[in-house]
Design an enzyme around this catalytic site. Structure first.
Site, PDB file in Angstrom:
ATOM      1  N   PRO A 104      -9.165  25.602   7.183  1.00 19.77           N
ATOM      2  CA  PRO A 104      -7.807  25.063   7.308  1.00 19.77           C
ATOM      3  C   PRO A 104      -7.474  24.026   6.237  1.00 19.77           C
ATOM      4  CG  PRO A 104      -8.922  25.084   9.439  1.00 19.77           C
ATOM      5  CD  PRO A 104      -9.961  25.387   8.405  1.00 19.77           C
ATOM      6  N   GLU A 132     -17.042  22.712  13.616  1.00 20.63           N
ATOM      7  CA  GLU A 132     -16.127  21.748  13.009  1.00 20.63           C
ATOM      8  C   GLU A 132     -16.017  21.906  11.499  1.00 20.63           C
ATOM      9  OE1 GLU A 132     -14.104  19.515  14.662  1.00 20.63           O
ATOM     10  OE2 GLU A 132     -14.794  20.718  16.357  1.00 20.63           O
ATOM     11  N   ARG A 162      -6.123  47.520  -0.180  1.00 17.70           N
ATOM     12  CA  ARG A 162      -4.934  48.361  -0.339  1.00 17.70           C
ATOM     13  C   ARG A 162      -4.308  48.232  -1.720  1.00 17.70           C
ATOM     14  NH1 ARG A 162      -0.042  46.839   0.829  1.00 17.70           N
ATOM     15  NH2 ARG A 162       0.295  48.662   2.126  1.00 17.70           N
ATOM     16  N   ASP A 198       6.327  46.700  -0.705  1.00 17.67           N
ATOM     17  CA  ASP A 198       5.992  45.860   0.439  1.00 17.67           C
ATOM     18  C   ASP A 198       6.797  44.570   0.440  1.00 17.67           C
ATOM     19  OD1 ASP A 198       4.166  47.457   1.683  1.00 17.67           O
ATOM     20  OD2 ASP A 198       2.423  46.588   0.680  1.00 17.67           O
TER      21      ASP A 198
END
Length: 265
Positions: free
Chosen positions: A90, A118, A156, A171
């Site tokens: 994160p 953590e 892809r 896309d």
């Protein structure tokens, strides 16, 4: 392209390899995905890889030794171009299509390091990791799902993997615009029809309709894309026509008036 995933749950990676575009890329020889379990480099007889953080606090941290051992093995395994070592956490910068496209185009080997608990000991990040990336402003139980997203997004884009290469070009996000609405059979479902233009056979009108719908969808849902890269004068004129003139098809004002006034330039 070689992708190595450092994870406490390599079975998740193996499961992802058996599905969809990732499976197709592997079967066509365009992609190799391997898992490395840090427990195999643990000095603990119970294969422990975590411990309490210095300074106190909740949770446990991944020890640098087992993680670095797995990373080093993955790096050495390639034997050619040094892989880019990416920690998925994160705290990383946000991952986007530009990064994925660059990795896929260059086909540089990657080592994706999945966090747990953590997170990582900072010394591991400082000594082994080239860059940290995050999928967005959210926290997962571990980096495995993020790694699978990265692998799929890359797969892809590799040559000869997607049956119709044009589908990748069209896309969402590829031109900094979201995709237009799509419709298929039956022509009427639960009282809802298909826009008449899509059955007109007029390819020019269909292309114009799709372009305009993509424009309006982007302006309503992701005005930040416009503010980064436009809109163009033609797009701004279309926004004015639909919103300032009170179009029945697109009622309401855009979420950011700079889309019309020119602040996005």
């Amino acid at each position: 392209m070689q992708i190595s995933v450092v994870t406490l749950f390599p079975e998740l990676v193996s499961a992802g390899n058996r599905c969809g575009m990732v499976r197709a890329a592997i079967e066509k020889g365009r992609l190799t995905v391997a898992g490395y379990n840090p427990r195999d480099w643990s000095a603990d007889r119970n294969r422990r890889v975590d411990d309490r953080p210095f300074g106190g606090g909740p949770g446990m941290l991944l020890q640098p030794g087992p993680i670095s051992g797995a990373i080093d093995a993955a790096v050495d395994e390639d034997g050619g171009t040094r892989p880019l070592v990416v920690a998925l956490s994160p705290q990383g910068q946000r991952l986007d299509r530009h990064v994925i496209a660059d990795w896929a185009e260059r086909e540089q080997p990657l080592v994706l390091v999945c966090g747990r608990y953590e997170g990582f000991d900072q010394r591991l990040l400082d000594s082994r990791v080239d860059v940290e990336y995050s999928l967005g402003d959210l926290v997962l139980s571990g980096g495995e799902l993020a790694a699978m997203v990265v692998v799929d997004a890359i797969a892809r884009r590799l040559p000869d993997v997607v049956g119709d290469a044009q589908s990748v070009v069209e896309d969402s996000f590829e031109a900094d615009r979201l995709d237009h609405p799509h419709y298929t059979r039956p022509p009427e479902w639960e009282g809802r029809g298909v826009p008449a233009v899509l059955s007109s056979g007029d390819h020019r009108r269909i292309a114009e309709w799709r372009s305009e719908q993509a424009l309006m969808t982007t302006a309503r849902r992701r005005p930040d894309l416009f503010l980064q890269h436009g809109p163009t004068d033609n797009e701004r004129a279309a926004l004015e026509r639909h919103w300032l003139a009170g179009s029945n098809d697109n009622p309401g004002q855009p979420t950011d008036t700079r889309l019309i006034t020119g602040g996005g330039k």
